[in-house]
Write a protein that holds these residues in place. Sequence first.
Motif, PDB file in Angstrom:
ATOM      1  N   PRO A  12       0.812  -1.222   0.000  1.00 20.42           N
ATOM      2  CA  PRO A  12       0.000   0.000   0.000  1.00 20.42           C
ATOM      3  C   PRO A  12       0.847   1.275   0.000  1.00 20.42           C
ATOM      4  O   PRO A  12       0.453   2.279  -0.584  1.00 20.42           O
TER       5      PRO A  12
ATOM      6  N   ARG B 242       1.800   2.081  -3.496  1.00 21.96           N
ATOM      7  CA  ARG B 242       0.631   2.627  -4.193  1.00 21.96           C
ATOM      8  C   ARG B 242       0.420   4.099  -3.813  1.00 21.96           C
ATOM      9  O   ARG B 242       0.142   4.936  -4.666  1.00 21.96           O
TER      10      ARG B 242
ATOM     11  N   ASP C  84     -12.402   3.417  -1.446  1.00 24.71           N
ATOM     12  CA  ASP C  84     -11.430   2.535  -2.094  1.00 24.71           C
ATOM     13  C   ASP C  84     -11.490   1.165  -1.437  1.00 24.71           C
ATOM     14  O   ASP C  84     -11.425   1.073  -0.208  1.00 24.71           O
TER      15      ASP C  84
ATOM     16  N   ARG D 236      -9.277  -0.935  -1.103  1.00 20.95           N
ATOM     17  CA  ARG D 236      -8.048  -1.170  -0.335  1.00 20.95           C
ATOM     18  C   ARG D 236      -7.699   0.033   0.539  1.00 20.95           C
ATOM     19  O   ARG D 236      -6.561   0.195   0.959  1.00 20.95           O
TER      20      ARG D 236
ATOM     21  N   ASP E 257      -6.026  -0.525   4.103  1.00 22.41           N
ATOM     22  CA  ASP E 257      -4.586  -0.811   4.060  1.00 22.41           C
ATOM     23  C   ASP E 257      -3.795   0.467   3.812  1.00 22.41           C
ATOM     24  O   ASP E 257      -2.743   0.685   4.415  1.00 22.41           O
TER      25      ASP E 257
END
Length: 124
Positions: free
Chosen positions: A21, A24, A67, A69, A72
């Motif tokens: 993460p 990202r 989101d 994710r 995370d």
Amino acid sequence: MHYQTESWGSYMPTRSSVGDPLERIERLASENAVVIFSMSTCCMCHAIKRLFCGMGVNPTVHELDEDPRGKDMEKALMRLLGSSTAVPVVFIGGKLVGAMDSVMASHINGTLVPLLKEAGALWL
């Protein structure tokens, strides 16, 4: 307010974005001049978005609660900041400015506008 919110519904993960993460976050933070990681229901996030929009800056906003994710990413932001509060987090020119207190301190001491100009987010 006029800011660009990234749509997560149509987001198709690539092989490199599925992993860490923090990677990202770094990738998303570097894609636009001003990037805010936010929660759509957070009043401090709303205030920081209003600040930038009021200055004539059009930030890209990533709403973590929208989101899949996001949790995370929220944990990764807390580790990055060394804080128990993850949002709002602001990146300017791909560099971490910080949470609300750091952004407001920069605004008050006069260093925020030069950062925005250097990143190409503000021209005046």
